[in-house]
Write a protein that holds these residues in place. Structure first.
Motif, PDB file in Angstrom:
ATOM      1  N   ILE A 182       0.854  -1.201   0.000  1.00 55.14           N
ATOM      2  CA  ILE A 182       0.000   0.000   0.000  1.00 55.14           C
ATOM      3  C   ILE A 182       0.879   1.236   0.000  1.00 55.14           C
ATOM      4  O   ILE A 182       1.901   1.274   0.697  1.00 55.14           O
ATOM      5  CB  ILE A 182      -0.916   0.006   1.257  1.00 55.14           C
ATOM      6  CG1 ILE A 182      -2.050  -1.007   1.092  1.00 55.14           C
ATOM      7  CG2 ILE A 182      -1.495   1.402   1.534  1.00 55.14           C
ATOM      8  CD1 ILE A 182      -2.887  -1.217   2.327  1.00 55.14           C
ATOM      9  N   ASN A 183       0.498   2.238  -0.780  1.00 56.01           N
ATOM     10  CA  ASN A 183       1.096   3.564  -0.675  1.00 56.01           C
ATOM     11  C   ASN A 183       0.028   4.524  -0.181  1.00 56.01           C
ATOM     12  O   ASN A 183      -0.992   4.724  -0.850  1.00 56.01           O
ATOM     13  CB  ASN A 183       1.607   4.057  -2.039  1.00 56.01           C
ATOM     14  CG  ASN A 183       2.943   3.442  -2.414  1.00 56.01           C
ATOM     15  OD1 ASN A 183       3.881   3.445  -1.619  1.00 56.01           O
ATOM     16  ND2 ASN A 183       3.031   2.901  -3.622  1.00 56.01           N
ATOM     17  N   LEU A 184       0.256   5.079   0.998  1.00 58.13           N
ATOM     18  CA  LEU A 184      -0.681   6.063   1.540  1.00 58.13           C
ATOM     19  C   LEU A 184       0.122   7.319   1.854  1.00 58.13           C
ATOM     20  O   LEU A 184       0.992   7.305   2.726  1.00 58.13           O
ATOM     21  CB  LEU A 184      -1.337   5.489   2.801  1.00 58.13           C
ATOM     22  CG  LEU A 184      -2.517   6.264   3.388  1.00 58.13           C
ATOM     23  CD1 LEU A 184      -3.658   6.419   2.385  1.00 58.13           C
ATOM     24  CD2 LEU A 184      -3.038   5.570   4.650  1.00 58.13           C
ATOM     25  N   TRP A 185      -0.141   8.365   1.081  1.00 58.64           N
ATOM     26  CA  TRP A 185       0.652   9.601   1.176  1.00 58.64           C
ATOM     27  C   TRP A 185      -0.258  10.789   1.486  1.00 58.64           C
ATOM     28  O   TRP A 185      -1.306  10.958   0.865  1.00 58.64           O
ATOM     29  CB  TRP A 185       1.355   9.918  -0.162  1.00 58.64           C
ATOM     30  CG  TRP A 185       2.242   8.840  -0.713  1.00 58.64           C
ATOM     31  CD1 TRP A 185       2.875   7.843  -0.030  1.00 58.64           C
ATOM     32  CD2 TRP A 185       2.602   8.671  -2.099  1.00 58.64           C
ATOM     33  NE1 TRP A 185       3.613   7.068  -0.896  1.00 58.64           N
ATOM     34  CE2 TRP A 185       3.461   7.550  -2.175  1.00 58.64           C
ATOM     35  CE3 TRP A 185       2.293   9.368  -3.278  1.00 58.64           C
ATOM     36  CZ2 TRP A 185       4.005   7.106  -3.379  1.00 58.64           C
ATOM     37  CZ3 TRP A 185       2.827   8.930  -4.479  1.00 58.64           C
ATOM     38  CH2 TRP A 185       3.675   7.805  -4.525  1.00 58.64           C
ATOM     39  N   ASP A 186       0.199  11.606   2.408  1.00 61.13           N
ATOM     40  CA  ASP A 186      -0.503  12.841   2.761  1.00 61.13           C
ATOM     41  C   ASP A 186       0.273  13.985   2.098  1.00 61.13           C
ATOM     42  O   ASP A 186       1.353  14.353   2.542  1.00 61.13           O
ATOM     43  CB  ASP A 186      -0.504  12.948   4.297  1.00 61.13           C
ATOM     44  CG  ASP A 186      -1.123  14.235   4.809  1.00 61.13           C
ATOM     45  OD1 ASP A 186      -1.616  15.037   3.995  1.00 61.13           O
ATOM     46  OD2 ASP A 186      -1.095  14.440   6.040  1.00 61.13           O
ATOM     47  N   ILE A 187      -0.302  14.505   1.010  1.00 63.96           N
ATOM     48  CA  ILE A 187       0.425  15.456   0.149  1.00 63.96           C
ATOM     49  C   ILE A 187      -0.052  16.887   0.395  1.00 63.96           C
ATOM     50  O   ILE A 187      -1.260  17.142   0.420  1.00 63.96           O
ATOM     51  CB  ILE A 187       0.181  15.099  -1.349  1.00 63.96           C
ATOM     52  CG1 ILE A 187       0.579  13.636  -1.631  1.00 63.96           C
ATOM     53  CG2 ILE A 187       0.934  16.059  -2.263  1.00 63.96           C
ATOM     54  CD1 ILE A 187       0.096  13.132  -3.000  1.00 63.96           C
ATOM     55  N   THR A 188       0.896  17.782   0.585  1.00 63.54           N
ATOM     56  CA  THR A 188       0.556  19.202   0.672  1.00 63.54           C
ATOM     57  C   THR A 188       1.139  19.896  -0.559  1.00 63.54           C
ATOM     58  O   THR A 188       2.349  19.819  -0.804  1.00 63.54           O
ATOM     59  CB  THR A 188       1.161  19.825   1.957  1.00 63.54           C
ATOM     60  OG1 THR A 188       0.647  19.101   3.074  1.00 63.54           O
ATOM     61  CG2 THR A 188       0.780  21.290   2.096  1.00 63.54           C
ATOM     62  N   LEU A 189       0.283  20.515  -1.345  1.00 63.78           N
ATOM     63  CA  LEU A 189       0.714  21.149  -2.596  1.00 63.78           C
ATOM     64  C   LEU A 189       0.570  22.661  -2.506  1.00 63.78           C
ATOM     65  O   LEU A 189      -0.460  23.164  -2.057  1.00 63.78           O
ATOM     66  CB  LEU A 189      -0.163  20.663  -3.757  1.00 63.78           C
ATOM     67  CG  LEU A 189       0.120  19.300  -4.391  1.00 63.78           C
ATOM     68  CD1 LEU A 189      -0.923  19.052  -5.479  1.00 63.78           C
ATOM     69  CD2 LEU A 189       1.521  19.243  -4.980  1.00 63.78           C
ATOM     70  N   LYS A 190       1.605  23.356  -2.957  1.00 62.22           N
ATOM     71  CA  LYS A 190       1.509  24.816  -3.008  1.00 62.22           C
ATOM     72  C   LYS A 190       0.718  25.247  -4.241  1.00 62.22           C
ATOM     73  O   LYS A 190       0.715  24.546  -5.260  1.00 62.22           O
ATOM     74  CB  LYS A 190       2.913  25.428  -3.051  1.00 62.22           C
ATOM     75  CG  LYS A 190       3.688  25.191  -1.761  1.00 62.22           C
ATOM     76  CD  LYS A 190       5.050  25.852  -1.817  1.00 62.22           C
ATOM     77  CE  LYS A 190       5.850  25.544  -0.564  1.00 62.22           C
ATOM     78  NZ  LYS A 190       7.257  25.999  -0.708  1.00 62.22           N
ATOM     79  N   ALA A 191       0.079  26.405  -4.137  1.00 61.95           N
ATOM     80  CA  ALA A 191      -0.767  26.923  -5.217  1.00 61.95           C
ATOM     81  C   ALA A 191      -0.013  26.950  -6.546  1.00 61.95           C
ATOM     82  O   ALA A 191       1.177  27.292  -6.588  1.00 61.95           O
ATOM     83  CB  ALA A 191      -1.257  28.322  -4.863  1.00 61.95           C
ATOM     84  N   GLU A 192      -0.711  26.561  -7.596  1.00 65.09           N
ATOM     85  CA  GLU A 192      -0.216  26.638  -8.982  1.00 65.09           C
ATOM     86  C   GLU A 192       0.881  25.632  -9.332  1.00 65.09           C
ATOM     87  O   GLU A 192       1.320  25.575 -10.473  1.00 65.09           O
ATOM     88  CB  GLU A 192       0.320  28.058  -9.312  1.00 65.09           C
ATOM     89  CG  GLU A 192      -0.693  29.179  -9.119  1.00 65.09           C
ATOM     90  CD  GLU A 192      -1.918  29.034 -10.032  1.00 65.09           C
ATOM     91  OE1 GLU A 192      -1.764  28.519 -11.159  1.00 65.09           O
ATOM     92  OE2 GLU A 192      -3.016  29.406  -9.604  1.00 65.09           O
ATOM     93  N   LYS A 193       1.336  24.840  -8.355  1.00 64.17           N
ATOM     94  CA  LYS A 193       2.433  23.911  -8.653  1.00 64.17           C
ATOM     95  C   LYS A 193       1.906  22.642  -9.326  1.00 64.17           C
ATOM     96  O   LYS A 193       0.807  22.166  -9.024  1.00 64.17           O
ATOM     97  CB  LYS A 193       3.157  23.527  -7.359  1.00 64.17           C
ATOM     98  CG  LYS A 193       3.872  24.691  -6.696  1.00 64.17           C
ATOM     99  CD  LYS A 193       5.136  25.081  -7.445  1.00 64.17           C
ATOM    100  CE  LYS A 193       5.895  26.173  -6.682  1.00 64.17           C
ATOM    101  NZ  LYS A 193       7.186  26.478  -7.292  1.00 64.17           N
ATOM    102  N   LEU A 194       2.730  22.112 -10.213  1.00 64.88           N
ATOM    103  CA  LEU A 194       2.402  20.879 -10.933  1.00 64.88           C
ATOM    104  C   LEU A 194       3.441  19.820 -10.560  1.00 64.88           C
ATOM    105  O   LEU A 194       4.636  20.090 -10.599  1.00 64.88           O
ATOM    106  CB  LEU A 194       2.455  21.131 -12.442  1.00 64.88           C
ATOM    107  CG  LEU A 194       2.306  19.890 -13.330  1.00 64.88           C
ATOM    108  CD1 LEU A 194       0.846  19.501 -13.461  1.00 64.88           C
ATOM    109  CD2 LEU A 194       2.903  20.125 -14.701  1.00 64.88           C
ATOM    110  N   VAL A 195       2.960  18.650 -10.175  1.00 70.52           N
ATOM    111  CA  VAL A 195       3.886  17.579  -9.789  1.00 70.52           C
ATOM    112  C   VAL A 195       3.516  16.287 -10.505  1.00 70.52           C
ATOM    113  O   VAL A 195       2.329  15.958 -10.641  1.00 70.52           O
ATOM    114  CB  VAL A 195       3.850  17.306  -8.266  1.00 70.52           C
ATOM    115  CG1 VAL A 195       4.920  16.294  -7.884  1.00 70.52           C
ATOM    116  CG2 VAL A 195       4.049  18.577  -7.471  1.00 70.52           C
ATOM    117  N   GLU A 196       4.550  15.579 -10.963  1.00 73.52           N
ATOM    118  CA  GLU A 196       4.317  14.260 -11.553  1.00 73.52           C
ATOM    119  C   GLU A 196       4.703  13.193 -10.534  1.00 73.52           C
ATOM    120  O   GLU A 196       5.775  13.268  -9.937  1.00 73.52           O
ATOM    121  CB  GLU A 196       5.152  14.093 -12.826  1.00 73.52           C
ATOM    122  CG  GLU A 196       4.840  12.779 -13.527  1.00 73.52           C
ATOM    123  CD  GLU A 196       5.565  12.640 -14.875  1.00 73.52           C
ATOM    124  OE1 GLU A 196       5.178  13.338 -15.829  1.00 73.52           O
ATOM    125  OE2 GLU A 196       6.520  11.848 -14.941  1.00 73.52           O
TER     126      GLU A 196
END
Ligand code: MN
Length: 295
Positions: A182-196
């Motif tokens: 299992i992969n369980l990730w708690d992700i915090t993303l900054k505004a306008e950012k794109l992540v692959e």
């Protein structure tokens, strides 16, 4: 690139016990086969509790589970748990409780003392994670995972962070021990950012937006309190934050076995559900010890 298969949300909250205002984002009755090994998600709050005026505890009194694991993630607030296998503990903002019901426990889930007395923000979620048939009757287990033990990995391009609860991200291992990958990730993303992101092809892949909004798949917008299930094929998907966002990634190996759920029990057949009910009634899932001072 993974495709977006479906989005799902629940807008009407209901109260579990007298302390958990939840929205059931999915259950084993709708998405379980699509989102295996995950069986259910109750999204808690976000809400603000005022100090409790009486000595009455807010939460859910004793009830059983068999055949799966309950995973409670608190973003803010405090939850205390006690179970008949002797497991127990309190989880606070950023902590995770990973309880393996296995062959059966009776447990209770209540607000912690501090939030009861002082009030405060309450925001989190509870996931039910299936166990493969061979492990459904495993011995109950409790993992109280403190915030400090969850690795925080910086995303590329100063896009935010990933807290790895289970599985791994860019080499960082999550502390939760699981029965299937299992992969369980708690992700915090900054505004306008794109992540692959890259995850194993063939596994379930889904994202739940706990605040803000993101674009996933082909620019489809996933709003606050919405779940998006991605295709299992291909390894990569992108998330673009339209505004600062908090996103939970749910990934894992699919358990290709029949799912029979009834209330707090999730087994592989109707006969096993009937047995679970019989065993619970006969006290075979244990009892909670009486607390000092309670009757
Ligand atoms: Mn429970």
């Amino acid at each position: 690139m993974k495709k977006l298969l479906l989005t799902q949300r629940a807008d009407t909250p209901h109260l579990v016990g007298n302390g958990f205002p939840v929205r059931s984002i999915f259950t084993y009755n709708d998405l379980a086969n699509t989102i295996s090994p995950f069986l259910l998600m109750d999204y808690i709050g976000p809400t603000e509790f005022s100090p409790s005026k009486s000595s009455e505890r807010r939460g859910v009194g004793e009830h059983p589970h068999r055949g799966f694991e309950t995973v409670t993630i608190m973003f803010s607030g405090e939850v205390e748990h006690r179970d008949s296998s002797g497991g127990g503990g309190i989880i606070r903002s950023g902590d995770v409780q990973w309880m393996t019901a296995g062959s059966g426990v009776v447990h209770e889930e209540f607000h912690g003392k501090e939030i009861s007395e002082k009030g405060g923000a309450f925001h989190g979620l509870q996931l039910w994670v299936n166990l493969p048939a061979k492990d459904k009757m495993t011995k109950p287990k409790y993992q109280g995972i403190k915030k400090e033990s969850i690795p925080v990995v910086e995303l590329p391009n100063d896009a935010g962070t990933v807290r790895v609860i289970a599985g791994s991200y860019l080499g960082a291992q999550g502390p939760a021990s699981t029965f299937t990958p299992i992969n369980l990730w708690d992700i915090t993303l900054k505004a306008e950012k794109l992540v692959e992101f890259k995850v194993p092809a063939g596994h379930t892949a889904a994202v739940f937006v706990a605040s803000g909004s993101v674009e996933a798949g082909e620019g489809k917008v996933i709003e606050d309190a919405e779940l998006a299930v991605l295709s299992r094929d291909k390894e990569t998907f992108t998330l673009k934050a339209r505004q600062a966002a908090k996103v939970l990634f749910l990934g894992g190996e699919v358990i290709n076995e029949p799912i029979f759920g009834y209330g707090p029990f999730v087994m592989n057949s109707g006969a096993e559900i009937a047995q679970a009910m019989k065993d619970y009634e006969a006290g075979k899932m244990g009892v909670l010890e009486r607390l000092e001072g309670s009757d």
